[in-house]
Design a protein around this motif. Structure first.
Motif, PDB file in Angstrom:
ATOM      1  N   GLU A   1       0.833  -1.202   0.000  1.00  0.00           N
ATOM      2  CA  GLU A   1       0.000   0.000   0.000  1.00  0.00           C
ATOM      3  C   GLU A   1       0.872   1.258   0.000  1.00  0.00           C
ATOM      4  OE1 GLU A   1      -2.411  -0.760   3.467  1.00  0.00           O
ATOM      5  OE2 GLU A   1      -4.065  -1.532   2.242  1.00  0.00           O
ATOM      6  N   LYS A   2       1.951   1.243   0.764  1.00  0.00           N
ATOM      7  CA  LYS A   2       2.879   2.385   0.775  1.00  0.00           C
ATOM      8  C   LYS A   2       3.524   2.556  -0.596  1.00  0.00           C
ATOM      9  CE  LYS A   2       3.987   2.187   5.684  1.00  0.00           C
ATOM     10  NZ  LYS A   2       5.016   1.880   6.691  1.00  0.00           N
ATOM     11  N   GLN A   3       3.885   1.444  -1.228  1.00  0.00           N
ATOM     12  CA  GLN A   3       4.457   1.522  -2.574  1.00  0.00           C
ATOM     13  C   GLN A   3       3.455   2.151  -3.540  1.00  0.00           C
ATOM     14  OE1 GLN A   3       5.602  -2.606  -3.293  1.00  0.00           O
ATOM     15  NE2 GLN A   3       7.754  -1.974  -3.332  1.00  0.00           N
TER      16      GLN A   3
ATOM     17  N   ASP B   1       1.017   4.204  -2.832  1.00  0.00           N
ATOM     18  CA  ASP B   1       0.917   5.630  -2.514  1.00  0.00           C
ATOM     19  C   ASP B   1       2.065   6.404  -3.158  1.00  0.00           C
ATOM     20  OD1 ASP B   1      -1.385   5.255  -1.013  1.00  0.00           O
ATOM     21  OD2 ASP B   1      -0.330   5.272   0.930  1.00  0.00           O
ATOM     22  N   ARG B   2       3.265   5.873  -3.084  1.00  0.00           N
ATOM     23  CA  ARG B   2       4.433   6.545  -3.673  1.00  0.00           C
ATOM     24  C   ARG B   2       4.346   6.577  -5.196  1.00  0.00           C
ATOM     25  NH1 ARG B   2       8.045   3.613   0.730  1.00  0.00           N
ATOM     26  NH2 ARG B   2       7.936   5.220   2.339  1.00  0.00           N
ATOM     27  N   LEU B   3       3.895   5.465  -5.767  1.00  0.00           N
ATOM     28  CA  LEU B   3       3.708   5.435  -7.222  1.00  0.00           C
ATOM     29  C   LEU B   3       2.668   6.462  -7.654  1.00  0.00           C
ATOM     30  CD1 LEU B   3       3.683   1.587  -7.878  1.00  0.00           C
ATOM     31  CD2 LEU B   3       5.230   3.216  -8.957  1.00  0.00           C
ATOM     32  N   ASP B   4       1.570   6.513  -6.924  1.00  0.00           N
ATOM     33  CA  ASP B   4       0.515   7.476  -7.257  1.00  0.00           C
ATOM     34  C   ASP B   4       1.019   8.914  -7.125  1.00  0.00           C
ATOM     35  OD1 ASP B   4      -1.257   5.463  -7.860  1.00  0.00           O
ATOM     36  OD2 ASP B   4      -2.284   5.539  -5.915  1.00  0.00           O
ATOM     37  N   TYR B   5       1.827   9.173  -6.114  1.00  0.00           N
ATOM     38  CA  TYR B   5       2.396  10.510  -5.939  1.00  0.00           C
ATOM     39  C   TYR B   5       3.264  10.877  -7.141  1.00  0.00           C
ATOM     40  CZ  TYR B   5       5.373  14.276  -4.384  1.00  0.00           C
ATOM     41  OH  TYR B   5       6.061  15.459  -4.317  1.00  0.00           O
ATOM     42  N   LEU B   6       4.145   9.978  -7.550  1.00  0.00           N
ATOM     43  CA  LEU B   6       5.013  10.251  -8.704  1.00  0.00           C
ATOM     44  C   LEU B   6       4.200  10.466  -9.977  1.00  0.00           C
ATOM     45  CD1 LEU B   6       7.908   7.728  -7.995  1.00  0.00           C
ATOM     46  CD2 LEU B   6       7.967  10.228  -7.728  1.00  0.00           C
ATOM     47  N   ARG B   7       3.189   9.658 -10.168  1.00  0.00           N
ATOM     48  CA  ARG B   7       2.308   9.822 -11.337  1.00  0.00           C
ATOM     49  C   ARG B   7       1.607  11.183 -11.290  1.00  0.00           C
ATOM     50  NH1 ARG B   7      -1.912   5.874 -11.436  1.00  0.00           N
ATOM     51  NH2 ARG B   7      -2.226   6.426 -13.596  1.00  0.00           N
TER      52      ARG B   7
ATOM     53  N   GLU C   1       2.634  13.882  -9.779  1.00  0.00           N
ATOM     54  CA  GLU C   1       3.609  14.943 -10.046  1.00  0.00           C
ATOM     55  C   GLU C   1       3.859  15.095 -11.541  1.00  0.00           C
ATOM     56  OE1 GLU C   1       5.203  17.222  -7.975  1.00  0.00           O
ATOM     57  OE2 GLU C   1       3.655  16.531  -6.584  1.00  0.00           O
TER      58      GLU C   1
END
Length: 117
Positions: A98-100, A102-108, A110
């Protein structure tokens, strides 16, 4: 039922059936004329073994669990502990994933945000 019949009927690879036999956990399996014969309780145990493998138990963990199971009700606490530990490990993996995400979604997000400018 023979090993080949059990493999075909229940879609269990022969390798797994042979491994099961080698563990000495075949309490009700009888060797007749050079081949093993499975009854319904053996198939139930095989189903449990397959389930344990599917949820991530190693072969050693499966052997330990099955030996405890064959000892009966007195081992329920220890078996529940094993299942609880596996469950907690699975939850840890889920939380990490789930943390991964979240990080992927953040990068996308951005990248998409910068493309909108």
């Amino acid at each position: 039922m023979t090993i080949n019949e059990a493999s075909e009927r229940y879609k269990i690879p022969l390798k797994i059936l042979q491994e099961y036999e080698s563990w000495g956990l075949c309490g009700e399996v009888k060797k007749v004329m050079g081949s093993w014969h499975y009854d319904e309780s053996d198939i139930e145990r095989l189903s449990t073994i397959m389930t344990l493998h599917d949820i991530g138990f190693t072969n050693d963990e499966v052997k330990k669990y099955m030996r405890l199971l064959l000892k009966g009700k007195s081992t329920e606490k220890e078996r529940l502990k094993m299942l609880g530990e596996k469950r907690n490990g699975t939850l840890d993996e889920i939380h990490f994933k789930e943390k991964q995400l979240d990080r992927l979604d953040y990068l996308r997000f951005e990248i998409q945000k910068s493309n909108q400018k």
